[in-house]
Design a protein around this motif. Structure first.
Motif, PDB file in Angstrom:
ATOM      1  N   GLY A  74       0.802  -1.233   0.000  1.00 44.07           N
ATOM      2  CA  GLY A  74       0.000   0.000   0.000  1.00 44.07           C
ATOM      3  C   GLY A  74       0.827   1.273   0.000  1.00 44.07           C
ATOM      4  N   GLN A  96      -0.773  -4.957  -5.438  1.00 39.99           N
ATOM      5  CA  GLN A  96      -2.143  -4.502  -5.182  1.00 39.99           C
ATOM      6  C   GLN A  96      -3.235  -5.289  -5.897  1.00 39.99           C
ATOM      7  N   GLY A 116      -1.746  -8.628  -1.432  1.00 39.30           N
ATOM      8  CA  GLY A 116      -2.196  -7.263  -1.687  1.00 39.30           C
ATOM      9  C   GLY A 116      -3.536  -6.943  -1.042  1.00 39.30           C
ATOM     10  N   THR A 144      -1.347  -3.137   3.155  1.00 45.48           N
ATOM     11  CA  THR A 144      -1.731  -4.491   2.745  1.00 45.48           C
ATOM     12  C   THR A 144      -1.158  -5.513   3.726  1.00 45.48           C
TER      13      THR A 144
END
Ligand code: FAD
Ligand code: 2HG
Ligand code: ZN
Length: 474
Positions: A74, A96, A116, A144
């Motif tokens: 993140g 992600q 992610g 994350t």
């Protein structure tokens, strides 16, 4: 300008992932700039694999031509550990897109998610199935689970549930050679040799790329109560912590201390949050009591504790949240300190730990040293007192150019704080990790034999130095 080998690599990456998931143009600042806006890098490309196999393929392709890889979740890390350097030669590998919940095993009390997966989504998936996933931190809306594992994140529930490491039962990892280590067993006991899972956790992307994890779940408590209290000093806060352990036992799930100046920044930048009691005392403490029986039981125990603390004098005033909304607001105030500090301007962060018993002396001694060294210095002292972990942050004096302040004082301030931490038997990083910001300080504060072993491990697992170079160890 990328060279011919890099252009070939980009073509290969596009073939592997598809054009849309290899980014080289447009605004890539979300990947290339760190959260604190301290540093901006430049990636050869931002790649966004969608599966473990694709991560492995990317690593193999990069390894073949010696291109280095920076894994990223993140991008909320606070030590400049998850962005590329400025050379334009490193591949930024974002996890992600790999955000699925793969499996929830209610009987085994585990949930298996891709790296992610945003922490808040993981918490919600657990909650929807009637369980608690206790890891909680201010960045939970964007960090994350892969990043949490890579940094062994702490947060506000550590004194009851442990760091991210303690919450993890298994990992799937892509090695620096592009092989997949399958370890999502969810076993609570497994003594078949070296603990590679725990080696990967906290390695900040330097030993392998975490692609999925099996995490522990807990029963949801029947009730959770939050109190906000004013305390006359750090010594009194430590005494309150002792009382809270004694009277709440494992019901004590949060114990956060916040200094007056830290709270004044929240009051200044977010007045709508209405910070309670901050003008009345040098420190406030946020306590959480979770109870497996009932709200009435929780309230009776909590009120008993607060009565004792008021009698003892370690608490001068207290409010207990009457509703979930009020409790959330109190936590929101605590979690807003980082943002309020950022609003106030660039600053120097520390995430140190010392034994809880040494915290009052550490704060008194280090405050005095800093006040002597920098006229008008402003200290933003807050954190996880229950874990002996303080965010002993330093804000420039008022009306000072913050860039100039950092240039002139950051090294001096760090040395002063780290020497004090060493004197009191602590660690220069309890939570945020080493990244690139503390890599040059580590040799002065880490046991030399431990540091040498860390370098040997790095070399054994990643002999080409492909994974997140310039972070943790050189
Ligand atoms: P990133 O920032 O993307 O990466 C962090 C590091 O992990 C980098 O070195 C990166 O290379 C590596 N990495 C990321 N994903 C992977 C992967 N899948 N495999 C291998 N390596 C990987 N931290 C705490 O410990 N406690 C707190 O209470 C806390 N509160 C915070 C509050 C705010 C407002 C902010 C901005 C940050 C806070 N942090 C806290 C720091 C940060 O949120 C944590 O370090 C978090 O764990 C980082 O997760 P991320 O997904 O953003 O990782
Ligand atoms: C927290 O505890 C985080 O809120 C961030 O670890 C600390 O802003 C900081 O220094
Ligand atoms: Zn913290």
């Amino acid at each position: 300008m990328p060279n011919a080998a890099s252009l070939d690599l980009l073509m290969q990456l596009r073939r592997l992932l598809g054009e849309a998931h290899v980014l080289t143009e447009g605004d890539l600042s979300a990947y290339e700039q760190d959260w604190r806006k301290r540093t901006r890098g430049k990636a050869l490309a931002v790649v966004r694999p969608g599966s473990t196999q694709q991560v492995a393929d990317v690593v193999k392709a990069c390894a073949q031509v010696g291109v280095r890889i920076v894994p990223q979740g993140g991008n909320t890390g606070l030590v400049v550990g998850g962005i590329p350097d400025a050379t334009g030669t490193q591949v930024l590998l974002s996890l992600q897109r790999m955000n699925a919940v793969r499996q929830l095993d209610a009987d085994n009390l585990t949930i298996t998610v891709e790296a992610g997966c945003v922490l808040q989504n993981l918490q919600q998936a657990a909650e929807q199935a009637g369980f608690l996933f206790p890891l909680s931190l201010g960045a939970e809306g964007s960090c994350t689970i892969g990043g949490n594992l890579a940094t062994n994140a702490g947060g506000t529930q550590v004194l009851r549930y442990g760091n991210t490491r303690e919450l993890c039962l298994g990992l799937e990892v892509v090695t620096a050679q592009g092989e997949v280590m399958h370890g999502l067993s969810g076993l609570r006991k497994d003594n078949t040799g070296y603990d590679l899972r725990n080696l990967m956790i906290g390695s900040e992307g330097t030993l392998g790329i975490i692609t999925a994890a099996t995490m522990k779940l807990y029963p949801m408590p029947a009730a959770s109560l939050t109190a906000w209290v004013a305390v006359p000093s750090v010594t009194h806060a430590v005494r309150l912590l002792g009382l809270a352990h004694q009277h709440l036992g494992s019901g004590l799930t949060g114990f956060e201390m916040m200094g007056q100046f830290a709270l004044s920044l929240v009051d200044k930048h977010y007045p709508q949050l209405r910070v309670p009691l901050w003008q009345d005392a040098p420190y406030c403490v946020l306590l959480e009591n979770s109870d497996s029986e009932s709200e009435a039981h929780a309230r009776a125990r909590f009120e008993h504790l607060l009565e004792l603390a008021l009698e003892d004098g370690c608490v001068s005033d207290a409010v207990v949240a009457e509703s979930l909304g009020q409790a959330r607001n109190l936590w929101h105030i605590r979690e807003s300190i980082t943002l309020a500090q950022a609003e106030e301007g660039l600053n120097i962060k520390h995430d140190i730990s010392v034994p809880i018993s040494a915290i009052p002396a550490f704060v008194e001694a280090t405050n005095a040293l800093l006040a002597d060294a920098i006229a008008g210095v402003r200290l933003v002292n807050f954190g996880h007192l229950g874990d002996g972990n303080l965010h002993y942050n330093v804000q420039a004096p008022e009306d000072c150019d913050t860039r100039e302040f950092l240039r002139d004082y950051e090294d001096r301030v760090n040395t002063l704080v780290y020497q004090s931490v060493k004197h009191f038997g602590g660690s220069i990083s309890a939570e945020h990790g080493v990244g690139s910001m503390k890599i040059d300080s580590l040799p002065d504060y880490k046991d030399p034999v431990a540091l040498a072993l860390m370098k040997q491990i790095k070399h054994a697992l990643d002999p080409q130095g492909l994974l997140n170079p310039g972070r943790v160890v050189r």
